[in-house]
Design a protein around this motif. Structure first.
Motif, PDB file in Angstrom:
ATOM      1  N   ARG A 211     -10.981   1.901   2.344  1.00  0.00           N
ATOM      2  CA  ARG A 211     -11.362   2.633   1.129  1.00  0.00           C
ATOM      3  C   ARG A 211     -11.186   1.776  -0.120  1.00  0.00           C
ATOM      4  NH1 ARG A 211      -8.517   6.838   3.534  1.00  0.00           N
ATOM      5  NH2 ARG A 211      -9.888   8.336   4.508  1.00  0.00           N
ATOM      6  N   ALA A 212     -10.082   1.026  -0.160  1.00  0.00           N
ATOM      7  CA  ALA A 212      -9.824   0.174  -1.324  1.00  0.00           C
ATOM      8  C   ALA A 212     -10.923  -0.877  -1.487  1.00  0.00           C
ATOM      9  CB  ALA A 212      -8.462  -0.502  -1.188  1.00  0.00           C
ATOM     10  N   ILE A 213     -11.343  -1.458  -0.381  1.00  0.00           N
ATOM     11  CA  ILE A 213     -12.401  -2.470  -0.432  1.00  0.00           C
ATOM     12  C   ILE A 213     -13.737  -1.813  -0.768  1.00  0.00           C
ATOM     13  CG2 ILE A 213     -13.730  -4.118   0.941  1.00  0.00           C
ATOM     14  CD1 ILE A 213     -11.088  -4.689   2.471  1.00  0.00           C
ATOM     15  N   ALA A 214     -14.040  -0.717  -0.094  1.00  0.00           N
ATOM     16  CA  ALA A 214     -15.326  -0.052  -0.295  1.00  0.00           C
ATOM     17  C   ALA A 214     -15.470   0.499  -1.711  1.00  0.00           C
ATOM     18  CB  ALA A 214     -15.496   1.065   0.724  1.00  0.00           C
ATOM     19  N   SER A 215     -14.362   0.898  -2.327  1.00  0.00           N
ATOM     20  CA  SER A 215     -14.437   1.465  -3.677  1.00  0.00           C
ATOM     21  C   SER A 215     -14.857   0.435  -4.708  1.00  0.00           C
ATOM     22  CB  SER A 215     -13.091   2.072  -4.077  1.00  0.00           C
ATOM     23  OG  SER A 215     -12.142   1.048  -4.310  1.00  0.00           O
ATOM     24  N   LYS A 216     -14.718  -0.845  -4.372  1.00  0.00           N
ATOM     25  CA  LYS A 216     -15.130  -1.896  -5.302  1.00  0.00           C
ATOM     26  C   LYS A 216     -16.647  -2.017  -5.360  1.00  0.00           C
ATOM     27  CE  LYS A 216     -10.881  -4.382  -4.862  1.00  0.00           C
ATOM     28  NZ  LYS A 216     -10.124  -5.522  -4.543  1.00  0.00           N
ATOM     29  N   GLY A 217     -17.321  -1.538  -4.330  1.00  0.00           N
ATOM     30  CA  GLY A 217     -18.781  -1.567  -4.332  1.00  0.00           C
ATOM     31  C   GLY A 217     -19.323  -2.928  -4.678  1.00  0.00           C
ATOM     32  N   GLY A 218     -20.251  -2.976  -5.629  1.00  0.00           N
ATOM     33  CA  GLY A 218     -20.858  -4.232  -6.041  1.00  0.00           C
ATOM     34  C   GLY A 218     -20.087  -4.948  -7.127  1.00  0.00           C
ATOM     35  N   LYS A 219     -18.907  -4.484  -7.467  1.00  0.00           N
ATOM     36  CA  LYS A 219     -18.149  -5.058  -8.569  1.00  0.00           C
ATOM     37  C   LYS A 219     -17.655  -6.476  -8.277  1.00  0.00           C
ATOM     38  CE  LYS A 219     -16.360  -0.491  -9.484  1.00  0.00           C
ATOM     39  NZ  LYS A 219     -15.153   0.309  -9.440  1.00  0.00           N
TER      40      LYS A 219
END
Length: 63
Positions: free
Chosen positions: A17-25
């Motif tokens: 979740r922590a990685i995925a929440s960064k999205g394209g950032k």
């Protein structure tokens, strides 16, 4: 092929979740619009798209 979890799938859900929440950032700090990129390209390369196409055709006419 085995059913072992590998890579992203092997991480615990919180880390996923922590990685995925960064999205394209993670791609960097460039927040310019498409139009700004087009304008910058025109300024740096000199010439219009049509001029570049014509130059490309000329450079490959003997291929």
């Amino acid at each position: 092929m085995s059913n072992d979890k590998r890579g992203f799938a092997s991480m615990d859900e919180d880390k996923q979740r922590a990685i995925a929440s960064k999205g394209g950032k993670a791609g960097g700090g460039d927040h310019a619009t498409h139009e700004q990129h087009v304008q910058a390209g025109k300024q740096s390369s000199g010439g219009t798209h049509e001029q570049h196409v014509k130059a490309g055709q000329q450079s490959h006419k003997n291929d």
